[in-house]
Design a protein around this motif. Structure first.
Motif, mmCIF file in Angstrom:
data_model
loop_
_atom_site.group_PDB
_atom_site.id
_atom_site.type_symbol
_atom_site.label_atom_id
_atom_site.label_comp_id
_atom_site.label_asym_id
_atom_site.label_seq_id
_atom_site.Cartn_x
_atom_site.Cartn_y
_atom_site.Cartn_z
ATOM 1 N N SER A 38 0.824 -1.204 0.000
ATOM 2 C CA SER A 38 0.000 0.000 0.000
ATOM 3 C C SER A 38 0.864 1.263 0.000
ATOM 4 C CB SER A 38 -0.928 -0.007 1.214
ATOM 5 O OG SER A 38 -1.775 1.108 1.191
ATOM 6 N N ALA A 39 1.926 1.276 0.797
ATOM 7 C CA ALA A 39 2.845 2.424 0.814
ATOM 8 C C ALA A 39 3.467 2.621 -0.560
ATOM 9 C CB ALA A 39 3.925 2.229 1.876
ATOM 10 N N ARG A 93 2.070 1.657 -3.434
ATOM 11 C CA ARG A 93 0.987 2.140 -4.306
ATOM 12 C C ARG A 93 0.811 3.651 -4.151
ATOM 13 N NH1 ARG A 93 -4.011 1.258 -1.839
ATOM 14 N NH2 ARG A 93 -3.672 3.420 -1.334
ATOM 15 N N ASP A 94 0.824 4.128 -2.911
ATOM 16 C CA ASP A 94 0.668 5.564 -2.667
ATOM 17 C C ASP A 94 1.809 6.363 -3.291
ATOM 18 O OD1 ASP A 94 -1.638 4.954 -1.272
ATOM 19 O OD2 ASP A 94 -0.729 5.229 0.719
ATOM 20 N N ARG A 100 1.499 6.364 -7.139
ATOM 21 C CA ARG A 100 0.424 7.257 -7.621
ATOM 22 C C ARG A 100 0.797 8.722 -7.490
ATOM 23 N NH1 ARG A 100 -5.014 4.216 -5.421
ATOM 24 N NH2 ARG A 100 -5.018 2.593 -7.011
ATOM 25 N N ALA A 101 1.665 9.036 -6.517
ATOM 26 C CA ALA A 101 2.062 10.419 -6.294
ATOM 27 C C ALA A 101 2.957 10.938 -7.404
ATOM 28 C CB ALA A 101 2.774 10.548 -4.943
#
Length: 188
Positions: free
Chosen positions: A179-180, A182-183, A186-187
């Protein structure tokens, strides 16, 4: 969460016959993320599906991290392309364990991987396995997370190996690390 049924499990003869077989990449031009395993297991090669062994946590971690809207079965790997993701390996040949791969084979695999990344041009390469990354990329002190180096235009991020044999990380920890990533991906 339960996986949907994916057919019969390979028997011992099928597993032995899968040694050194390959599993085709799930890849397309311009992906957001190309996930990179170490190499296929005999189980995966016998079925022709990435991360197919029942104890592997790749598919649940991917879903729990929000890369997919539902838990995919290994037989549905082409669905990843719709999510902007794909799968490849550092070394293409299947083995019973990644420990069967020599550091030299991992380094040669990294050269082939770099050619794959330069050809298909994903934005991110997510290598699944810190030990394999350290050997393949000759970065003995590398840590999990974003790497300073790139392959062409692709950023590199290292995540833990999701194999059920990797007892260092439980599913919840893997999902949090995915998840980290993925974030961060996306940034941009």
């Amino acid at each position: 969460m339960r996986r949907k049924a994916g057919g019969a499990r390979p028997d011992s003869q099928q597993l032995l016959a899968a040694k050194d077989k390959t599993v085709p990449d799930v890849i397309a031009p311009g992906l957001d993320v190309l996930f990179c395993g170490i190499n296929p297991s005999l189980y995966s090669a016998a079925l022709g599906q990435h991360f197919a062994r029942p104890g592997n946590r790749f598919w649940p971690a991917l879903h729990q991290a929000g890369f997919t809207d539902r838990l995919l079965h290994p037989s549905e790997s082409s669905e990843l392309l719709r999510a902007g993701c794909g799968i490849t390996n550092i070394v293409a040949r299947a083995t019973a364990t990644a420990a069967e791969l020599s550091p030299e084979e991992l380094r040669k695999g990294q050269i082939a991987l770099a050619a794959t990344v330069e050809r298909w041009r994903p934005r991110w390469l997510a290598v699944l396995g810190i030990g394999a990354y350290r050997h393949a990329f000759v970065r003995p002190k590398a840590t999990l997370g974003r790497q300073a180096e790139r392959i062409g235009d692709a950023n590199i991020w290292v995540l833990p190996n999701p194999s059920g044999l990797n007892a260092h990380y439980q599913l919840a920890e893997l999902a949090a690390l995915f998840s980290a990533f993925r974030d961060a991906a996306r940034a941009r």
